[in-house]
Design a protein around this motif. Structure first.
Motif, PDB file in Angstrom:
ATOM      1  N   LEU A  14      40.554  40.353  36.666  1.00  0.00           N
ATOM      2  CA  LEU A  14      39.388  40.413  37.544  1.00  0.00           C
ATOM      3  C   LEU A  14      38.346  39.385  37.115  1.00  0.00           C
ATOM      4  CD1 LEU A  14      38.973  44.284  37.850  1.00  0.00           C
ATOM      5  CD2 LEU A  14      40.353  42.734  39.257  1.00  0.00           C
ATOM      6  N   ALA A  15      37.698  38.785  38.104  1.00  0.00           N
ATOM      7  CA  ALA A  15      36.684  37.768  37.820  1.00  0.00           C
ATOM      8  C   ALA A  15      35.333  38.380  37.505  1.00  0.00           C
ATOM      9  CB  ALA A  15      36.565  36.808  38.999  1.00  0.00           C
ATOM     10  N   GLY A  16      35.150  39.637  37.848  1.00  0.00           N
ATOM     11  CA  GLY A  16      33.896  40.321  37.589  1.00  0.00           C
ATOM     12  C   GLY A  16      33.878  41.637  38.322  1.00  0.00           C
ATOM     13  N   LYS A  17      33.446  42.707  37.624  1.00  0.00           N
ATOM     14  CA  LYS A  17      33.491  44.057  38.189  1.00  0.00           C
ATOM     15  C   LYS A  17      34.879  44.282  38.774  1.00  0.00           C
ATOM     16  CE  LYS A  17      28.521  44.551  38.872  1.00  0.00           C
ATOM     17  NZ  LYS A  17      27.415  44.840  39.799  1.00  0.00           N
ATOM     18  N   SER A  18      34.994  44.521  40.076  1.00  0.00           N
ATOM     19  CA  SER A  18      36.313  44.736  40.664  1.00  0.00           C
ATOM     20  C   SER A  18      36.715  43.587  41.584  1.00  0.00           C
ATOM     21  CB  SER A  18      36.339  46.070  41.430  1.00  0.00           C
ATOM     22  OG  SER A  18      36.275  47.159  40.541  1.00  0.00           O
TER      23      SER A  18
END
Length: 270
Positions: A14-18
């Motif tokens: 994941l690139a960030g959070k979801s």
């Protein structure tokens, strides 16, 4: 020949959070088309992992709760379960509460907490799932075995808490899964044991596995797999322990390495 890709989620796939980059989805689908099994291995529970698994269309069981549950998406069945007995859960909850720790309980579906606070908002925003407030101490509420407990707080406070509790509970495993996360599962349970479970039910050997991760709870899995990649953004302890480093999660490092292996003919049906 690589027959299985195993990837952590937060800080890795994941690139960030979801946020799941399309580049990672396409690379994993190309690998599956080549005959490779794709496994998501996460500390997350099913509800927080399922949307990601469905977006990719993964073709192998999920390894959840840091290896405590192996879940078959095709049948909806729990294939392997390693739970904390209720009595042990009650004892450790009392000790966490006595020290002012903030904790979530995971009995299988959903997660539960005494009262909401800013850490609740932080965690819900991170995984995209709402917790259930019980309005009393979890040590007074718990009526079942647990897959895990998750303490959330400042890093130094969690490190001190773990140092105090480890000698008291040799039957449990305390591991950091992020700066603000301290995971509690059964002793002997980690992402490596979870990957072993997945390998046994799919018939894939460790030597045929390619794994990606970034946090200390990923390290056992990365060392168990035949080829383990630390993400460039991984914590120092993980980077130092691994021979191979993938580009950052925000640069779709998983996709870049998967595409490299595919282009070199090192992945797929043997």
């Amino acid at each position: 020949m690589i027959r299985m890709i195993v990837t952590d989620l937060d800080g890795t796939l994941l690139a960030g959070k979801s946020v799941l980059p399309e580049e990672n989805i396409r690379a994993l689908r190309r690998a599956m088309d080549a005959g490779v099994k794709v496994v998501l291995a996460s500390g997350r529970m099913l509800e927080a992992t399922l949307p990601i698994a469905e977006a990719i269309g993964v073709n192998a069981p999920l390894s959840l709760f840091n290896g405590a549950m192996t879940y078959d998406l095709a049948t909806g069945q729990v294939l392997r379960a390693h739970t904390i007995p209720r009595e042990t859960g009650l004892r450790v909850l009392r000790e966490i509460e006595a020290r002012g720790g903030y904790v979530h309980a995971f009995p299988g579906r959903g997660f539960y907490l005494e009262e909401r606070c800013h850490w609740t908002d932080y965690y819900e925003n991170k995984i995209g799932v709402k917790g259930t407030r019980v309005g009393r101490k979890l040590s007074e509420w718990l009526e079942s075995d647990l897959f895990k407990l998750l303490c959330i707080g400042e890093a130094a406070e969690l490190d001190a808490l773990a140092a105090q509790l480890r000698p008291m509970f040799p039957e449990l495993n305390f591991v950091k899964s992020g700066e603000y996360h301290l995971e509690v599962v059964c002793a002997g349970v980690d992402k490596a044991s979870g990957l072993k479970d997945v390998g046994e039910v799919t018939g894939v050997s460790p030597e045929e596995m390619l794994a990606f991760g970034d946090e200390m709870n990923d390290l056992p899995m990365l060392l168990y797999a035949g080829t383990g990649y630390a993400m460039e953004n991984a914590v120092e302890g993980v980077r130092r322990a691994l021979k191979y480093v993938a580009p950052r999660n925000t640069d779709c490092g998983v996709a870049r390495i998967v595409d490299l292996y595919l282009s070199e003919g090192r992945m797929g049906r043997s």
